[in-house]
Design a protein around this motif. Structure first.
Motif, PDB file in Angstrom:
ATOM      1  N   UNK A 328      60.275  46.673  26.635  1.00 43.59           N
ATOM      2  CA  UNK A 328      61.518  47.689  26.659  1.00 43.59           C
ATOM      3  C   UNK A 328      62.588  47.358  25.819  1.00 43.59           C
ATOM      4  N   UNK A 329      63.799  47.496  26.556  1.00 39.92           N
ATOM      5  CA  UNK A 329      65.225  47.456  25.709  1.00 39.92           C
ATOM      6  C   UNK A 329      65.178  45.979  25.492  1.00 39.92           C
ATOM      7  N   UNK A 330      65.635  45.794  24.135  1.00 40.42           N
ATOM      8  CA  UNK A 330      65.659  44.250  23.760  1.00 40.42           C
ATOM      9  C   UNK A 330      67.227  43.688  23.853  1.00 40.42           C
ATOM     10  N   UNK A 331      67.104  42.865  24.792  1.00 36.46           N
ATOM     11  CA  UNK A 331      68.809  42.344  24.942  1.00 36.46           C
ATOM     12  C   UNK A 331      68.841  40.871  24.253  1.00 36.46           C
ATOM     13  N   UNK A 332      67.737  40.434  23.478  1.00 37.93           N
ATOM     14  CA  UNK A 332      67.900  39.128  22.767  1.00 37.93           C
ATOM     15  C   UNK A 332      67.544  38.101  23.600  1.00 37.93           C
ATOM     16  N   UNK A 333      66.965  38.196  24.777  1.00 37.28           N
ATOM     17  CA  UNK A 333      66.503  37.261  26.019  1.00 37.28           C
ATOM     18  C   UNK A 333      65.253  36.430  25.102  1.00 37.28           C
ATOM     19  N   UNK A 334      65.412  34.804  25.658  1.00 39.53           N
ATOM     20  CA  UNK A 334      64.170  33.979  24.960  1.00 39.53           C
ATOM     21  C   UNK A 334      62.988  34.198  25.632  1.00 39.53           C
ATOM     22  N   UNK A 335      62.025  34.618  24.848  1.00 38.42           N
ATOM     23  CA  UNK A 335      60.865  34.762  25.469  1.00 38.42           C
ATOM     24  C   UNK A 335      59.797  33.709  24.950  1.00 38.42           C
ATOM     25  N   UNK A 336      60.296  32.390  24.606  1.00 42.40           N
ATOM     26  CA  UNK A 336      59.170  31.589  24.156  1.00 42.40           C
ATOM     27  C   UNK A 336      58.333  31.068  25.184  1.00 42.40           C
ATOM     28  N   UNK A 337      59.112  30.704  26.328  1.00 41.23           N
ATOM     29  CA  UNK A 337      58.463  30.127  27.642  1.00 41.23           C
ATOM     30  C   UNK A 337      57.451  31.099  28.180  1.00 41.23           C
ATOM     31  N   UNK A 338      57.840  32.550  28.087  1.00 46.63           N
ATOM     32  CA  UNK A 338      57.007  33.589  28.832  1.00 46.63           C
ATOM     33  C   UNK A 338      55.821  33.501  27.811  1.00 46.63           C
ATOM     34  N   UNK A 339      55.737  33.596  26.747  1.00 47.59           N
ATOM     35  CA  UNK A 339      54.556  33.514  25.892  1.00 47.59           C
ATOM     36  C   UNK A 339      53.570  32.414  25.858  1.00 47.59           C
ATOM     37  N   UNK A 340      54.226  31.267  26.057  1.00 48.71           N
ATOM     38  CA  UNK A 340      53.708  30.138  26.322  1.00 48.71           C
ATOM     39  C   UNK A 340      52.827  30.192  27.642  1.00 48.71           C
TER      40      UNK A 340
END
Length: 429
Positions: A328-340
């Motif tokens: 969706x809209x990108x607020x610059x959240x860190x997605x590294x943990x989610x992707x792992x």
């Protein structure tokens, strides 16, 4: 009717409503009813914010903040950014939440947190009513506080959902204050995580002797005192099978129930009454909401998910998920943990929408996955077109881990479209 705001509104001749969304319109109705002597102005960046002919002076468009100096009092709506405002002007700025907490804070139960606020205030409201209290639910759940001014009675318990935007500039705290959790969100507004945390923690900042505070998760390094919900509390209560009574899913919702129980115990409700009082409570829309089985697929709507933590909780709570819609809209959240987390999950199919989805898609690609089906799409409608070509799909979950404002008015709009598309889904013949 004598209002607790007489000293604020009676002396002023003009009031500027800064932001004319749901809360701004509530402020307008309040002023029209109780302080008709005030000249009212409306300032909003949206040139179409004021519909119809209202008896107000309009300051609409990009230069809307230029109107601040022309009014005695400024009623600021949540989410309006005021970074470069003269300090003398700041002295004239207040809000519904600030005035309400100053007037009614001693009988208010306030709840904040990045996720779970609406479910928890609804739980508390439900439990209060089931155990003999009069309760009024209001705040960020879509019920502006000033809409209830003429309904508040002496014995009422006021249950107020509080966002970080509402708490940012308050000068009073609720008698019972609840902080559920804090994850990085709204960083585009607050600038950094520390400022966002500080706004959230204002819920405790002005508490007085005898006030109560409870945390679902206490932030690391926090200096304030609060009763915490701990892992041992969850273990003790799991055997009571409380989630099944409500239709809620997940450990995080069990924690929300425990927080609600703690609030009722502060009000001297015996713990033995609380489990039974849960009966009849149902989860709210757009929060791991079961939409139904269509075309042989179970669809779940978790459009409220705007941060990685909520998407991970949804996948854990609905372990049969094999297809997940992200982005969706990108607020610059860190997605590294989610992707792992997702790389190691049983989810096989991933749809990616918007700029946040594109960023997550690229992070997945960098890991060179061999067992995941990664599908970028333009919009939700395309998800359902491509879903027909996938094999062995049994459970599709919308839990985007991103804000909705790129293609939708809000998360409700996104969730409603998802439900509409799901209900008319049929597999390819």
């Amino acid at each position: 009717m004598m209002l607790p705001f007489e000293d604020v509104f009676s002396p002023v001749r003009s009031v500027l409503i800064l932001g004319f969304g749901r809360e701004g319109q509530s402020t307008y109705r309040f002023l029209q009813r109780y302080y008709p002597h005030c000249r009212i102005g409306v300032a909003d960046k949206n040139p179409d914010a004021v519909a119809g002919e209202l008896p107000v002076t309009c300051h609409l468009g990009e230069e809307y903040l230029n109107a601040l100096s022309g009014y005695d009092l400024i009623m600021k709506s949540p989410g309006i950014r005021l970074e470069k405002v003269d300090e003398k002007l700041r002295e004239k700025i207040t809000s519904q939440t600030d005035l309400f907490l100053q007037a009614y804070g001693r009988k208010t139960i306030g709840v904040t947190g990045t996720k779970g606020k609406s479910t928890t205030v609804s739980l508390i409201h439900h439990l209060l009513q089931k155990t003999g209290f009069r309760s009024v639910l209001m705040g960020n759940i879509g019920l502006p506080a000033f809409d209830f001014i003429d309904r508040i009675e002496q014995a009422d318990q006021l249950v107020y959902e509080l966002s970080a935007h509402q708490l940012q500039d308050v000068h009073a705290s609720p008698h019972i204050a609840v902080l559920l959790n804090i994850y990085p969100e709204h960083l585009d507004y607050f600038g950094d995580f520390e400022k966002y945390k500080a706004a959230k923690q204002n819920i405790f900042r002005f508490q007085q002797a005898g006030d109560k505070a409870v945390c679902g998760e206490k932030p690391e390094g926090a200096s304030f005192f609060c009763d915490e919900i701990r892992g041992t509390d969850l273990q003790k209560i799991q055997e009571k099978d409380l989630l099944r009574q409500t239709g809620l899913k997940g450990q995080h919702n069990l924690k929300n129930i425990l927080v609600a129980f703690k609030v009722l115990q502060y009000l001297d409700v015996d713990e033995s009454r609380l489990s039974g009082a849960l009966a009849g409570f149902k989860g709210l829309p757009h929060r791991m909401e079961y939409v139904g089985n269509f075309g042989g697929i179970d669809f779940y709507n978790d459009s409220i998910s705007t941060v990685p933590e909520s998407a991970m909780a949804a996948v854990q709570s609905i372990p049969e998920t094999d297809t997940l819609i992200l982005g969706g809209y990108d607020r610059g959240v860190d997605y590294r943990q989610l992707i792992r987390f997702l790389s190691q999950s049983a989810v096989q199919n991933f749809f990616f929408i918007g700029q946040a989805g594109e960023r997550m898609f690229q992070m997945f690609l960098a890991q060179k996955p061999t067992d995941k089906n990664l599908i970028p799409v333009e919009n939700l409608q395309e998800v359902f077109v491509k879903l027909r070509s996938l094999k062995a799909v049994s459970c599709c979950l919308l839990s985007p881990a991103a804000a909705s404002y790129d293609q939708f008015h809000n998360f409700e709009h996104r969730g409603d479209l998802f439900k509409k598309e799901a209900r008319r889904f049929s597999p390819k013949k």
